[in-house]
Design an enzyme around this catalytic site. Structure first.
Site, PDB file in Angstrom:
ATOM      1  CE1 TYR A 148      -1.532   1.370  13.652  1.00 13.80           C
ATOM      2  CE2 TYR A 148      -3.278   2.142  12.447  1.00 13.80           C
ATOM      3  CZ  TYR A 148      -2.003   1.671  12.343  1.00 13.80           C
ATOM      4  OH  TYR A 148      -1.105   1.913  11.233  1.00 13.80           O
ATOM      5  NE  ARG A 181      -4.029   1.901   2.579  1.00 17.83           N
ATOM      6  CZ  ARG A 181      -3.912   3.093   3.524  1.00 17.83           C
ATOM      7  NH1 ARG A 181      -2.688   2.711   4.309  1.00 17.83           N
ATOM      8  NH2 ARG A 181      -4.841   3.778   3.618  1.00 17.83           N
TER       9      ARG A 181
END
Length: 545
Positions: free
Chosen positions: A232, A86
């Site tokens: 996260y 990415r």
């Protein structure tokens, strides 16, 4: 509410940090959908241009701040086993624009290294909360401006419209903004698979993306959109990880973990659960990030100083650890073998046969598939009408399915996959009815831990409280969090996700009546450690203590 802020290149920025169904290469999601010339979505799965199932395994690379490192970085992540990268791009609103020539060069470098390129526009990060962040509409302007570099690259490129396109303010506009951006791109002639990030700095703690994903997917005239969740601190337990991903899978909506790390300032993400769950469900993941993090989050660098010979602990974990890139990545079949690559699927596995049928588990075996290269994995699916759910993946032609309900009828079937990602036809199904629930057996288990930071030893004692000896035994239990077994003594111990199974060595094979045997394990953990809630000996529940 949990927010996530980090830095890169020394400047403050918000870090870009289905049911499993048999796909058909040409099948559109509905009668009005237009078949894509490259990647496409079918029944919640991402297929490559050859119609083969494709699971992203890769990393993020901060190209826009480190353009000079990109050629070598892509070569290095490929050498470490990645099939996807990415790539961070800038629209020119917050950071220097990556223009048409630069985008074309990045795509060429991805192709040269046989990597699938996920290109993302980063200037949208935290829109509505982050000063200077721009809207998804502005990101569409950017993609249109560089369209000539992307046209014809649909086999190799996925467009991630905008990174983390809403912060924690104004995120209720995510559904309409995302749908509008998709439609503008389709009107402009983009036929690529599109990827969309969740709001709330990508973590979707409000469940806005989760609860509106079907509306957004249906708004795409091509039905060719993939959803991306960034995991996260919001995702610091295995339960949170599994619940979020399973909701997309059950709804037959394509989902990838577009970013995650092993640690973060907003909490400690459960990277072991993320990697194990995505592998179990056949979903993609892209870790953050290869190198170049700054401002106190340098620990997210996988390669210290962009040097692949100096992998950090995070780099070692994601590339070489359990469910890591090296073990689970499969190259896109458009690259395999050069040119068109290997597009021949393995033969269908034999009809499974059931053995060791217990109240909550069953062991399945089947005749192996054959392939002109090599079969690399088998996927066991549970059938429910026309729906399928992946319940196990095995490298050999047998697997144990756990987590079943007592006295319940199930139907299972198997697929085979080869190294190029080609998937076989489905095997014939097998019907299985689990055994009735059992009352506590003539056994008791004591589990004592000696714990240190990130690791522990566990001493496990099995007492035979019955009147006859037990010769040959199997103890099953589930870890309560993110624990990983590294070694064992006095027993053979295998782990599949949270499930653990111990079987005896020759010298611990017999548990005398009124006697006991003991074994030990060495393991690591993240988050909170704990004692398993229940134990079963040869399928019978045991008392604790």
């Amino acid at each position: 509410m949990r927010n996530r802020l980090a830095t890169a290149a020394g400047a403050l920025l918000a870090m870009a940090a289905s049911v499993f169904t048999a796909p058909s290469a040409a099948q559109a999601a509905d009668a009005g959908a237009t078949a894509a010339p490259g990647f496409q979505v079918s029944d919640g799965r991402l297929l490559d241009a050859n119609g083969n199932d494709f699971v992203m395994r890769g990393v993020n690379h901060a190209h826009t701040w480190y353009t000079a490192t990109t050629p070598k970085a892509l070569k290095d992540v490929k050498a470490l086993g990645a099939n996807t990268v990415r790539v961070v791009l800038a629209t020119g609103d917050r950071w220097t624009k990556n223009d048409t020539a630069d985008v074309a060069a990045v795509v060429a470098q991805c192709k040269e290294n046989r990597l699938v390129c996920v290109l993302e526009a980063h200037d949208t990060t935290g829109y509505g909360e982050q000063a200077g962040a721009v809207s998804l509409d502005r990101a569409v302007d950017y993609w249109v401006s560089v369209q000539s570099a992307l046209k014809g690259q649909e086999k190799y490129v996925v467009l991630n419209i905008g990174n983390e396109p809403h912060g924690n303010s104004g995120y209720t506009a995510w559904t309409s903004d995302t749908s509008a951006a998709i439609n503008r791109l389709r009107t402009a002639g983009f036929t690529h698979t599109l990827m969309v990030d969740g709001p709330n700095w990508g973590q979707d703690w409000s469940f806005t993306m989760r609860d509106n994903a079907q509306r957004v997917f249906s708004a795409d005239p091509a039905r060719n959109t993939v959803f991306s969740i960034h995991m996260y601190g919001v995702f610091d337990t295995a339960a949170e990880v599994r619940d979020y991903l399973n909701r997309f899978v059950s709804a037959r909506l394509p989902i990838v973990v577009g970013e995650f790390g092993h640690d973060h300032s907003d909490g400690n993400p459960d990277e072991n659960a993320i990697m194990a769950t995505t592998e179990e469900l056949g979903l993609g993941y892209l870790g953050w990030s290869w190198s170049g993090n700054g401002g106190g989050v340098e620990y997210l660098d996988m390669a210290v100083g962009f040097d692949p010979s100096r992998l950090s602990s995070w780099g070692e974990r994601i590339f070489n650890g359990a469910n890591g890139i090296k073990a689970t990545s499969r190259e896109a079949s458009v690259y395999a073998g050069g040119g068109g690559g290997d597009t021949k699927a393995p033969t269908a596995p034999g009809t499974p046969t059931a053995s060791d049928v217990r109240s909550t588990s069953v062991t399945l075996g089947w005749a192996a598939s054959t392939d002109d290269t090599a079969v690399t994995a088998y996927d066991v699916v549970r059938l429910d009408g026309t729906a399928e759910t992946r319940v196990a993946t095995a490298a050999v032609n047998s697997a144990t399915v756990t987590g079943l309900t007592p006295s319940t009828a199930y139907s299972f079937a198997v697929y085979a996959r080869d190294a190029a990602g080609n998937r076989s036809a489905r095997s014939a199904p097998v019907a299985v009815t689990t055994a009735p629930a059992q009352s506590t057996g003539a056994c008791a288990v004591t589990y004592r831990m000696n714990e240190w930071s990130g690791g522990f030893n566990a001493d496990v004692t099995i007492r035979n409280t019955g009147t006859t000896a037990v010769k040959g035994w199997q103890l099953d239990f589930a870890f309560p969090g993110s624990q990983t077994v590294h070694s064992a003594w006095n027993a053979k111990v295998v782990q599949q996700g949270a499930q653990v199974r111990a079987t005896p060595e020759s010298w611990t094979e017999t548990i005398p009546a009124g006697g006991s045997v003991s074994f030990g394990i060495n393991a690591s953990f993240t988050g909170t450690n704990g004692v398993p809630a229940a134990f079963t000996l040869n399928g019978a529940p045991c008392a604790k203590g």
